[in-house]
Structure formats: structure tokens, C-alpha cells
Design a protein around this motif. Structure first.
Motif, short mmCIF file in Angstrom:
data_model
loop_
_atom_site.label_atom_id
_atom_site.label_comp_id
_atom_site.label_asym_id
_atom_site.label_seq_id
_atom_site.Cartn_x
_atom_site.Cartn_y
_atom_site.Cartn_z
N ASN A 10 0.82 -1.21 0.00
CA ASN A 10 0.00 0.00 0.00
C ASN A 10 0.85 1.26 0.00
O ASN A 10 0.53 2.24 -0.66
N ARG A 11 1.96 1.22 0.78
CA ARG A 11 2.87 2.38 0.79
C ARG A 11 3.42 2.63 -0.61
O ARG A 11 3.47 3.76 -1.09
N ILE A 12 3.88 1.54 -1.24
CA ILE A 12 4.52 1.69 -2.55
C ILE A 12 3.52 2.17 -3.59
O ILE A 12 3.82 3.03 -4.43
N LYS A 13 2.27 1.66 -3.51
CA LYS A 13 1.25 2.14 -4.45
C LYS A 13 0.97 3.62 -4.26
O LYS A 13 0.81 4.37 -5.21
N ALA A 14 0.90 4.01 -2.97
CA ALA A 14 0.59 5.42 -2.68
C ALA A 14 1.71 6.35 -3.13
O ALA A 14 1.47 7.39 -3.73
N ILE A 15 2.96 5.93 -2.82
CA ILE A 15 4.08 6.82 -3.10
C ILE A 15 4.49 6.75 -4.57
O ILE A 15 5.01 7.71 -5.13
N SER A 16 4.21 5.61 -5.23
CA SER A 16 4.67 5.46 -6.61
C SER A 16 4.00 6.44 -7.55
O SER A 16 4.51 6.73 -8.63
N SER A 17 2.83 6.95 -7.13
CA SER A 17 2.17 7.95 -7.97
C SER A 17 3.03 9.20 -8.13
O SER A 17 2.87 9.96 -9.09
N LEU A 18 3.98 9.37 -7.19
CA LEU A 18 4.86 10.54 -7.29
C LEU A 18 5.83 10.41 -8.45
O LEU A 18 6.45 11.38 -8.86
N PHE A 19 5.98 9.16 -8.96
CA PHE A 19 6.87 8.96 -10.10
C PHE A 19 6.18 9.34 -11.41
O PHE A 19 6.82 9.55 -12.43
N LEU A 56 18.85 8.77 2.46
CA LEU A 56 19.42 8.37 1.18
C LEU A 56 18.55 8.80 0.02
O LEU A 56 18.99 8.82 -1.13
N THR A 57 17.29 9.14 0.31
CA THR A 57 16.37 9.57 -0.74
C THR A 57 16.03 11.04 -0.57
O THR A 57 16.21 11.62 0.50
N THR A 58 15.53 11.62 -1.64
CA THR A 58 15.15 13.03 -1.60
C THR A 58 13.96 13.25 -2.52
O THR A 58 13.71 12.45 -3.45
N LEU A 59 13.22 14.29 -2.27
CA LEU A 59 12.07 14.63 -3.10
C LEU A 59 12.46 15.76 -4.04
O LEU A 59 12.82 16.85 -3.60
N VAL A 60 12.43 15.47 -5.33
CA VAL A 60 12.74 16.48 -6.35
C VAL A 60 11.44 16.80 -7.08
O VAL A 60 10.92 15.98 -7.83
N GLY A 61 10.91 17.99 -6.83
CA GLY A 61 9.59 18.30 -7.36
C GLY A 61 8.56 17.43 -6.66
O GLY A 61 8.39 17.49 -5.45
N LYS A 62 7.93 16.55 -7.43
CA LYS A 62 6.97 15.60 -6.85
C LYS A 62 7.46 14.17 -6.95
O LYS A 62 6.68 13.23 -6.78
N THR A 63 8.74 14.00 -7.20
CA THR A 63 9.26 12.66 -7.44
C THR A 63 10.35 12.31 -6.44
O THR A 63 11.19 13.14 -6.11
N ILE A 64 10.32 11.05 -5.96
CA ILE A 64 11.31 10.55 -5.02
C ILE A 64 12.48 9.97 -5.79
O ILE A 64 12.29 9.18 -6.72
N HIS A 65 13.69 10.35 -5.39
CA HIS A 65 14.90 9.84 -6.04
C HIS A 65 15.95 9.50 -5.00
O HIS A 65 15.91 9.98 -3.86
#
Length: 319
Positions: A10-19, A56-65
């Protein structure tokens, strides 16, 4: 307990929309596996409210990298798997703190880390009681200054902290448990100390299991006197001096001046609790062998007596 697949999914589905709808994502295709690695790490970092400089991760705009670049995601696959296990513990903490777990069930913090295995511990789940969790979450106050006062997000970091401790030492208060200094501080900048009993038993996943039982985790007050007085160099089992320097920065105090002569990152001597446990096991084995020998002797004597009776009866019949 630990509905990892559903919860993490569920976390991955929710956050993956940011990609999605990201120009950067359009420029570089990222595989589902790489996406899961990045999102697992990000989900854990968010769950423990990790400071930006540790992420180790960062939010660039609306995307996690990944800060190191998404193309390097595969090199973080082992850590991402660990993060999924940390999230499993976090899910259990959320359930327990809201009354969603069976009240007799223990919480599994993690499997026994390698550093404890090197010290002589056996591979068992490291369990922690829900009662201890409730006590750990009680806030400190003027009337209750000795409460632990942990937040849920602080407790969720425990599995990672146990993997890389600052110190393992013989517990000055009891000889059946190991003392662990963790590389973290509480809200009052007191270094965290844990105590682990290597021969505990706990109720987990509908069964009674053997456990390396975590008796307590707390911020140690009067720690300068403690480290210099009670926790003397002869009690130190293991020390990671780099982790010690990090802990001193977090505590804003010098803590470990007495330990400069100790060899770092190796097991200096066998923990007292392991020696005591092995001694007890040797006594139990000796008693078991003695009992078996006595049983064998009694059995042989019984057979001999039976044979004598048979021979006597046979002799009387011949007469």
C-alpha cells in the motif's frame, strides 16, 4: 502481526504515484525493481522521521529519487530489504500502540544481529513485551522525570540501531544480561542503553519461543559517572569507536575517554551472560547424562533380577 506485504504494498502504491507525470521520470525509465528499492528506503525514512542529512532519498519536485542517483538503486537492494523488515516492526508498533495486537503477544524487534552472534548469542528473534512498549511511550514530566518518554518514530529505529551498536558490555547490574549502548539519544540527549537476556522465552506468532529478550531500552542519566565508574574497561565486550564519536556528537558530551586502549570492532572477551548460560547448559547436560546412566544401571539391574528369578524357577521345576 507485521502485515508486511499488504502494508508495504500500500505504501509503494501510494508513493509510486509521485513517479508519474514527472519529466525526469520520462527522461529515464526506472524498472519496477529499482522503484521498489527506492520507495522501500523512502518509506522507512519517513516512518522514523529521519533527518534530511541522514536520508538516502530526496524529493525532487513531486518525485522521489536516490541522492546518489536512481541508476545506482540496485546497489542499495540489500539495505532496501532491511528497510522492509524495519517497516514490519514499525507496523507492529502501530498496531500494538493502538490496541490492535493480542495482548499476550510479544513484539519482534529484529533477528539477532551479526555483532551479537559474534559475541556468542544464538540466532533467535529479539522480542520485546507490549507492556514495556507502553511504559516506554509514557512521556517524561516534572513529576515523572525517569520515564523513558520515547516517541513511536524513535522506537521504530531500534532494529537499525541494534545492528550497529556503540558498545557491548557485561551488565554491571545483573550477570544474566548483556548491556548495549546504542548510537542514539533520547529527547534529553541522554545516550540510549539496552539490556538483553540471551535465554528468554516469549509468546510470538501463537507459540512460545526462545528469544534474546530485550528487557529495556532507556536514556541513561548520570551517564558520565556510569561510563567512568560502573562501565569500566574490563566490562567492555565490543566497542565501535566511530559509532562512539557519532554518539558523542549527538549527546554533545565526551563519553568514552576510558576506552582508548581497547581494540575496536572485535569481540574482546566472552560476555559474562553467555559464559553463565553455557555453564548452566553444561550442568544440565551433565545431570541429563547422569540420569541416563542411572536409568541404564537400574534397567540392567532389573533385567538381571528378572533373569535370576527365571533361572531359580527353572531350577525348582527340574527338582
Amino acid at each position: 502481526m507485521g502485515l508486511l506485504n499488504d502494508s508495504l504494498g500500500n505504501r509503494i502504491k501510494a508513493i509510486s504515484s509521485l513517479f508519474k507525470n514527472s519529466k525526469r521520470a520520462e527522461m529515464k525509465t526506472i524498472s519496477d525493481r529499482e522503484k521498489e528499492i527506492i520507495l522501500s528506503i523512502h518509506a522507512y525514512e519517513d516512518s522514523v522521521v529521519m533527518p534530511e542529512d541522514e536520508r538516502l532519498t530526496t524529493l525532487v519536485g513531486k518525485t522521489i529519487h536516490l541522492k546518489a542517483g536512481d541508476e545506482n538503486a540496485e546497489s542499495y537492494s540489500k539495505y532496501a530489504k532491511e528497510c522492509q523488515e524495519y517497516l514490519r516492526f514499525g507496523d507492529d508498533i502501530d498496531l500494538a500502540s493502538s490496541g490492535g495486537l493480542d495482548r499476550f503477544s510479544y513484539l519482534k524487534i529484529c533477528d539477532t544481529p551479526q555483532v551479537l552472534l559474534n559475541a556468542g548469542f544464538k540466532q533467535k528473534p529479539m522480542l520485546y513485551t507490549q507492556n514495556h512498549l507502553r511504559e516506554a511511550l509514557k512521556p517524561k514530566s516534572k513529576n515523572h522525570p525517569h520515564r523513558h518518554g520515547f516517541s513511536i518514530s524513535e522506537i521504530k529505529r531500534w532494529p537499525e540501531l541494534f545492528k550497529a551498536p556503540v558498545i557491548l558490555a557485561d551488565n554491571p547490574s545483573r550477570n544474566d544480561a548483556l548491556l548495549v549502548v546504542l548510537c542514539a539519544v533520547d529527547g534529553d540527549k541522554l545516550p540510549l542503553i539496552a539490556s538483553i537476556k540471551p535465554d528468554g522465552k516469549g509468546h510470538y506468532e501463537m507459540d512460545t519461543v526462545e528469544t534474546n529478550l530485550v528487557l529495556t531500552v532507556f536514556g541513561k542519566d548520570n551517564y558520565m559517572n556510569y561510563f567512568q565508574g560502573a562501565l569500566t574497561p574490563d566490562k567492555i565486550v565490543y566497542i565501535d569507536k566511530k559509532q562512539g564519536q557519532k554518539l558523542e556528537r549527538l549527546a554533545e558530551r565526551q563519553l568514552f575517554g576510558n576506552y582508548s586502549s581497547l581494540d575496536p570492532n572485535c569481540i574482546i572477551h566472552q560476555p559474562q551472560c553467555i559464559y553463565k548460560l553455557q555453564e548452566m547448559e553444561s550442568i544440565d547436560i551433565s545431570r541429563s547424562l547422569t540420569n541416563k546412566a542411572l536409568e541404564t544401571r537400574d534397567s540392567c539391574e532389573s533385567l538381571a533380577n528378572q533373569r535370576n528369578v527365571v533361572e531359580h524357577d527353572s531350577h525348582e521345576e527340574r527338582i
